[in-house]
Design a protein around this motif. Structure first.
Motif, short mmCIF file in Angstrom:
data_model
loop_
_atom_site.label_atom_id
_atom_site.label_comp_id
_atom_site.label_asym_id
_atom_site.label_seq_id
_atom_site.Cartn_x
_atom_site.Cartn_y
_atom_site.Cartn_z
N PRO A 9 0.84 -1.19 0.00
CA PRO A 9 0.00 0.00 0.00
C PRO A 9 0.88 1.25 0.00
O PRO A 9 1.86 1.31 0.75
N VAL A 10 0.54 2.21 -0.85
CA VAL A 10 1.35 3.43 -0.93
C VAL A 10 0.47 4.67 -0.86
O VAL A 10 -0.67 4.67 -1.29
N ASP A 11 1.05 5.71 -0.29
CA ASP A 11 0.46 7.05 -0.33
C ASP A 11 1.62 8.00 -0.59
O ASP A 11 2.67 7.57 -1.06
N ASP A 12 1.46 9.26 -0.29
CA ASP A 12 2.54 10.20 -0.60
C ASP A 12 3.45 10.47 0.59
O ASP A 12 4.22 11.42 0.57
N THR A 35 2.09 -6.18 -6.10
CA THR A 35 0.96 -5.33 -6.45
C THR A 35 1.04 -4.10 -5.56
O THR A 35 1.17 -4.21 -4.34
N LEU A 36 0.98 -2.94 -6.18
CA LEU A 36 0.93 -1.67 -5.47
C LEU A 36 -0.53 -1.26 -5.38
O LEU A 36 -1.28 -1.43 -6.35
N VAL A 37 -0.93 -0.73 -4.23
CA VAL A 37 -2.31 -0.25 -4.10
C VAL A 37 -2.30 1.12 -3.44
O VAL A 37 -1.53 1.38 -2.53
N LYS A 69 -2.96 7.55 -9.21
CA LYS A 69 -2.52 6.85 -10.43
C LYS A 69 -1.13 7.28 -10.85
O LYS A 69 -0.30 6.46 -11.24
N SER A 70 -0.87 8.57 -10.75
CA SER A 70 0.46 9.10 -11.10
C SER A 70 1.53 8.54 -10.17
O SER A 70 2.60 8.11 -10.61
N ARG A 71 1.24 8.54 -8.88
CA ARG A 71 2.19 8.01 -7.88
C ARG A 71 2.43 6.53 -8.12
O ARG A 71 3.57 6.06 -8.09
N ALA A 76 5.80 2.08 -9.79
CA ALA A 76 5.86 0.86 -10.60
C ALA A 76 7.10 0.86 -11.48
O ALA A 76 7.72 -0.20 -11.70
N GLN A 77 7.49 2.01 -11.99
CA GLN A 77 8.68 2.11 -12.83
C GLN A 77 9.93 1.68 -12.05
O GLN A 77 10.84 1.08 -12.62
N THR A 78 9.96 1.98 -10.75
CA THR A 78 11.09 1.57 -9.92
C THR A 78 11.18 0.05 -9.87
O THR A 78 12.26 -0.53 -9.98
#
Length: 149
Positions: A9-12, A35-37, A69-71, A76-78
């Motif tokens: 799980p990710v936030d800013d 999976t990132l959420v 979505k941007s985050r 995900a690119q990492t």
């Protein structure tokens, strides 16, 4: 023990990015899929006049979803650069509920998440997503704690 599918799980918040770093290390060691959420919280203002606030709420949710979505794409690119299979999801609802739901949906066998380490009144008022996930999750949860400097 080897984990096949890790949910992150990710936030800013900076602690969220620390959890991402730990997940990358674990995913590489275990050859795991990730999976990132990101959870976009539902409207906490129950009982307000919908027609007066609807345009503001709609704009807020659109901005929150675009930001999530941007985050997710950036993070995900990492994982991609590290050769780790990754997918991203946005969930609408309460954070703990969303994390548990997505973990089940993707058949994750580990959740790696950050915790701000709030205590006392701050924890009581703000709640603790990590604590809720820990108590509700049927799978292991690795909590990356906030390190004070």
């Amino acid at each position: 023990m080897s984990y096949q599918h890790i949910l992150v799980p990710v936030d800013d918040s900076p602690i969220s990015y620390a959890a991402v770093d730990h997940a990358i290390t674990l995913a590489k060691l275990c050859n795991s899929e990730v999976t990132l959420v990101s959870v976009v919280s539902v409207d906490p203002y129950v009982g307000v006049d919908f027609y007066q606030v609807a345009p503001m709420i709609t704009e807020h949710f659109m901005e929150a979803e675009a930001s999530a979505k941007s985050r997710l794409q950036e993070i995900a690119q990492t994982f991609d650069r590290e050769g780790i299979t990754v997918q991203s999801k946005v969930f609408h609802g309460s954070p703990a509920e969303g994390i548990i739901h997505v973990a089940d949906e993707v058949s994750a066998d580990l959740i790696v998440m950050g915790s701000h380490g709030r205590t006392g009144v701050k924890k009581l008022v703000l709640g603790s997503v990590a604590q809720s996930v820990l108590t509700q999750s049927p799978i292991p949860v690795l909590v990356i704690k906030h390190q004070s400097s």
